[in-house]
Design a protein around this motif. Sequence first.
Motif, mmCIF file in Angstrom:
data_model
loop_
_atom_site.group_PDB
_atom_site.id
_atom_site.type_symbol
_atom_site.label_atom_id
_atom_site.label_comp_id
_atom_site.label_asym_id
_atom_site.label_seq_id
_atom_site.Cartn_x
_atom_site.Cartn_y
_atom_site.Cartn_z
ATOM 1 N N THR A 189 0.862 -1.181 0.000
ATOM 2 C CA THR A 189 0.000 0.000 0.000
ATOM 3 C C THR A 189 0.901 1.235 0.000
ATOM 4 O OG1 THR A 189 -1.706 -1.147 1.257
ATOM 5 C CG2 THR A 189 -1.811 1.254 1.221
ATOM 6 N N ALA A 190 0.684 2.119 -0.976
ATOM 7 C CA ALA A 190 1.503 3.324 -1.101
ATOM 8 C C ALA A 190 0.612 4.554 -0.971
ATOM 9 C CB ALA A 190 2.228 3.340 -2.445
ATOM 10 N N ILE A 191 1.106 5.568 -0.265
ATOM 11 C CA ILE A 191 0.375 6.828 -0.110
ATOM 12 C C ILE A 191 1.184 7.944 -0.766
ATOM 13 C CG2 ILE A 191 -0.523 8.526 1.523
ATOM 14 C CD1 ILE A 191 -0.953 6.259 3.496
ATOM 15 N N ALA A 192 0.544 8.629 -1.715
ATOM 16 C CA ALA A 192 1.179 9.758 -2.401
ATOM 17 C C ALA A 192 0.530 11.055 -1.925
ATOM 18 C CB ALA A 192 1.022 9.617 -3.913
ATOM 19 N N GLU A 193 1.315 12.145 -1.942
ATOM 20 C CA GLU A 193 0.792 13.429 -1.470
ATOM 21 C C GLU A 193 1.263 14.555 -2.386
ATOM 22 O OE1 GLU A 193 1.594 14.212 2.593
ATOM 23 O OE2 GLU A 193 0.704 16.211 2.574
ATOM 24 N N LYS A 194 0.329 15.468 -2.717
ATOM 25 C CA LYS A 194 0.666 16.660 -3.509
ATOM 26 C C LYS A 194 -0.277 17.791 -3.110
ATOM 27 C CE LYS A 194 -0.435 17.177 -7.933
ATOM 28 N NZ LYS A 194 -0.449 16.985 -9.389
ATOM 29 N N ASN A 195 0.276 18.918 -2.729
ATOM 30 C CA ASN A 195 -0.517 20.088 -2.347
ATOM 31 C C ASN A 195 -1.555 19.756 -1.278
ATOM 32 O OD1 ASN A 195 0.902 21.549 -4.302
ATOM 33 N ND2 ASN A 195 -0.584 21.000 -5.894
ATOM 34 N N GLY A 196 -1.155 18.955 -0.318
ATOM 35 C CA GLY A 196 -2.041 18.624 0.787
ATOM 36 C C GLY A 196 -3.057 17.532 0.482
ATOM 37 N N ARG A 197 -3.064 17.040 -0.732
ATOM 38 C CA ARG A 197 -4.008 15.973 -1.110
ATOM 39 C C ARG A 197 -3.291 14.622 -1.046
ATOM 40 N NH1 ARG A 197 -7.363 15.799 -6.810
ATOM 41 N NH2 ARG A 197 -7.816 13.563 -6.844
ATOM 42 N N ARG A 198 -3.939 13.657 -0.447
ATOM 43 C CA ARG A 198 -3.350 12.328 -0.289
ATOM 44 C C ARG A 198 -4.190 11.294 -1.008
ATOM 45 N NH1 ARG A 198 -0.939 10.616 5.331
ATOM 46 N NH2 ARG A 198 1.122 11.502 4.979
ATOM 47 N N GLU A 199 -3.521 10.343 -1.683
ATOM 48 C CA GLU A 199 -4.203 9.257 -2.360
ATOM 49 C C GLU A 199 -3.475 7.946 -2.078
ATOM 50 O OE1 GLU A 199 -7.035 9.534 -3.681
ATOM 51 O OE2 GLU A 199 -7.252 11.671 -4.102
ATOM 52 N N ILE A 200 -4.219 6.840 -2.189
ATOM 53 C CA ILE A 200 -3.689 5.521 -1.840
ATOM 54 C C ILE A 200 -3.703 4.609 -3.060
ATOM 55 C CG2 ILE A 200 -4.060 3.468 -0.419
ATOM 56 C CD1 ILE A 200 -5.383 5.249 1.647
ATOM 57 N N GLY A 201 -2.623 3.856 -3.220
ATOM 58 C CA GLY A 201 -2.549 2.825 -4.247
ATOM 59 C C GLY A 201 -2.265 1.475 -3.617
ATOM 60 N N PHE A 202 -2.723 0.408 -4.270
ATOM 61 C CA PHE A 202 -2.563 -0.945 -3.712
ATOM 62 C C PHE A 202 -2.206 -1.913 -4.824
ATOM 63 C CE2 PHE A 202 -4.277 -5.167 -2.872
ATOM 64 C CZ PHE A 202 -3.732 -5.447 -1.621
ATOM 65 N N SER A 203 -1.360 -2.881 -4.492
ATOM 66 C CA SER A 203 -1.066 -3.964 -5.426
ATOM 67 C C SER A 203 -0.579 -5.179 -4.645
ATOM 68 C CB SER A 203 -0.015 -3.530 -6.450
ATOM 69 O OG SER A 203 0.114 -4.515 -7.459
ATOM 70 N N GLY A 204 -0.469 -6.316 -5.326
ATOM 71 C CA GLY A 204 -0.027 -7.516 -4.626
ATOM 72 C C GLY A 204 0.129 -8.691 -5.559
ATOM 73 N N GLY A 205 0.635 -9.783 -4.985
ATOM 74 C CA GLY A 205 0.823 -11.008 -5.748
ATOM 75 C C GLY A 205 0.801 -12.206 -4.824
ATOM 76 N N GLY A 206 0.883 -13.409 -5.408
ATOM 77 C CA GLY A 206 0.901 -14.620 -4.600
ATOM 78 C C GLY A 206 0.194 -15.762 -5.284
ATOM 79 N N GLY A 207 -0.219 -16.746 -4.502
ATOM 80 C CA GLY A 207 -0.921 -17.908 -5.036
ATOM 81 C C GLY A 207 -0.539 -19.162 -4.276
ATOM 82 N N ARG A 208 -0.896 -20.302 -4.856
ATOM 83 C CA ARG A 208 -0.598 -21.613 -4.254
ATOM 84 C C ARG A 208 0.806 -22.036 -4.669
ATOM 85 N NH1 ARG A 208 -4.131 -22.921 -0.162
ATOM 86 N NH2 ARG A 208 -6.297 -22.777 -0.856
ATOM 87 N N MET A 209 1.787 -21.272 -4.241
ATOM 88 C CA MET A 209 3.175 -21.487 -4.627
ATOM 89 C C MET A 209 4.086 -21.186 -3.442
ATOM 90 S SD MET A 209 3.274 -19.729 -8.427
ATOM 91 C CE MET A 209 2.176 -18.371 -8.102
ATOM 92 N N GLY A 210 5.401 -21.301 -3.690
ATOM 93 C CA GLY A 210 6.393 -20.846 -2.745
ATOM 94 C C GLY A 210 6.866 -19.453 -3.155
ATOM 95 N N LEU A 211 8.100 -19.107 -2.786
ATOM 96 C CA LEU A 211 8.602 -17.767 -3.099
ATOM 97 C C LEU A 211 8.809 -17.551 -4.589
ATOM 98 C CD1 LEU A 211 11.137 -17.036 -0.213
ATOM 99 C CD2 LEU A 211 8.658 -16.684 -0.309
ATOM 100 N N GLU A 212 8.733 -18.620 -5.404
ATOM 101 C CA GLU A 212 8.847 -18.444 -6.849
ATOM 102 C C GLU A 212 7.681 -17.623 -7.397
ATOM 103 O OE1 GLU A 212 8.267 -21.260 -5.295
ATOM 104 O OE2 GLU A 212 7.023 -22.671 -6.439
ATOM 105 N N ALA A 213 6.651 -17.423 -6.584
ATOM 106 C CA ALA A 213 5.525 -16.572 -6.998
ATOM 107 C C ALA A 213 5.989 -15.147 -7.285
ATOM 108 C CB ALA A 213 4.456 -16.550 -5.908
#
Length: 477
Positions: A189-213
């Motif tokens: 989760t990342a929070i960006a800010e410009k001129n007092g305005r804040r917005e949030i971004g989200f991303s991810g990964g994974g699955g039925r695997m090990g670290l090779e995911a």
Amino acid sequence: MKRTDHLSWVDHFGLSRKDMSSILETALSKGALFAEIFCEHRFRTSIHMEEDIIKETGESISRGLGIRVISGDRTGYGYTNDPTPERIRAAALTAAAVASGRLNPGPPAPLRRVRTRPGIYGAGRPAHASSLSAKIGLVRIVHDAARFCSSKIQKVSVSFQNSLQYVSIANSEGLEARDVRPLVRLTCTAIAEKNGRREIGFSGGGGRMGLEAFGSGGREAAGIGRDAAREALILLDAVDAPAGDMPVVLSPGHSGVLIHEAVGHLLEADFNRKKTSVFWNKLGKSVAPAAVTIRDDPTIPFFRGSYAVDDEGTIPRRTTLIEKGVVVGFLQDRLSARLMKRPPTGHGRRQDYGCFPLPRMANSYIERGEYAPEEILKSVGRGFYVDKIQGGQVEDSGKFTFSVSLGYLIENGRLGAPVRQATLIGSNLDVLKGLVMVGSDLEFGLPTGTCSKEGQDVPVTDGCPTLKISSITVGGR
């Protein structure tokens, strides 16, 4: 990616077949016709990074046993995390109390092990067997990729979880099954800010695997961080949402959550046998254009919602719910299947040993159609493009409200300004009827999804191609 059809089974309970038959006999002692034992042993690891430091790491083991008894349409359930003979017997008698005591079902059938579906899991080495330093290294890669993407990124948090779940199931009909399920998830989760305005971004990964995911066999770790930062930065320049009824185009992959929530849940068998779903009397009837086919498939290799055997010991299979616009099936567990006189589909799932199984989705999606995504976009003069849906609420009646975390205006067949804080309001039957164009670009959303139902959480995946809905209500701030 190396495929592994078998993860080594380890017996964490020491129950022989004779022991399990004895437990099942106790569970049937009050006159029920069906009893089942579910044993679970699970390792978990978690890491959380925030404010540029590793704030928390944790490892845990849970172990327990649940006993279910079915009598008519009623379920009795007992469980214990202390699997001594006395505690197990007490749990069996607790579950047995649901029965009336009028029937004599006889002894349970001799146990025979079923062969689970191979090729579902990709963990040559389950993540719990990898070093803590290797996992922390992944977390730092994701964090730094987001944190240093732009000076406007003010805060980043990264979470890593993995688990390895050993389950064994035995029932009074003679079924015995075992499974070893790896699961890994890495989110940012990342929070960006410009001129007092804040917005949030989200991303991810994974699955039925090990670290090779998060390597060559899956989603690159740094890409997860960059995508979260990118979404937050785009939203800094987003305009307020338009309002009113208009054509809506749903992006491939991410928009599958709308299909999951607004349509998939109401095609689960328990809602239909209880007649609380709008689909309960729609079997064999048309509810969507012929281009719309909806399926759920727990057997897609390495997907977050996949499994080799469900939590009742049924081998799962791809299940078609709506075919060419017609309702043709429901997601069945054993209880609903028996009451509705249908075969189980392998969708009986539970959160853990403390919960009885329910019919649940696994990997649900709309099949690809005939239209190129560019053709769909060009067909809209003025409308709204849904890039990413945050979540929503759906009533049994099918009416829903969804929050769109990132969207775009559509102007003369092209994407315009980014839009924030939009809301989609409608009903599932109206949406299905309004699916006038189905794209050829089927994709699946982020492999980070968790579905909640009756207080139980299970991992899921959902997907769709680009879709055009002729008209839906879009709300703004």
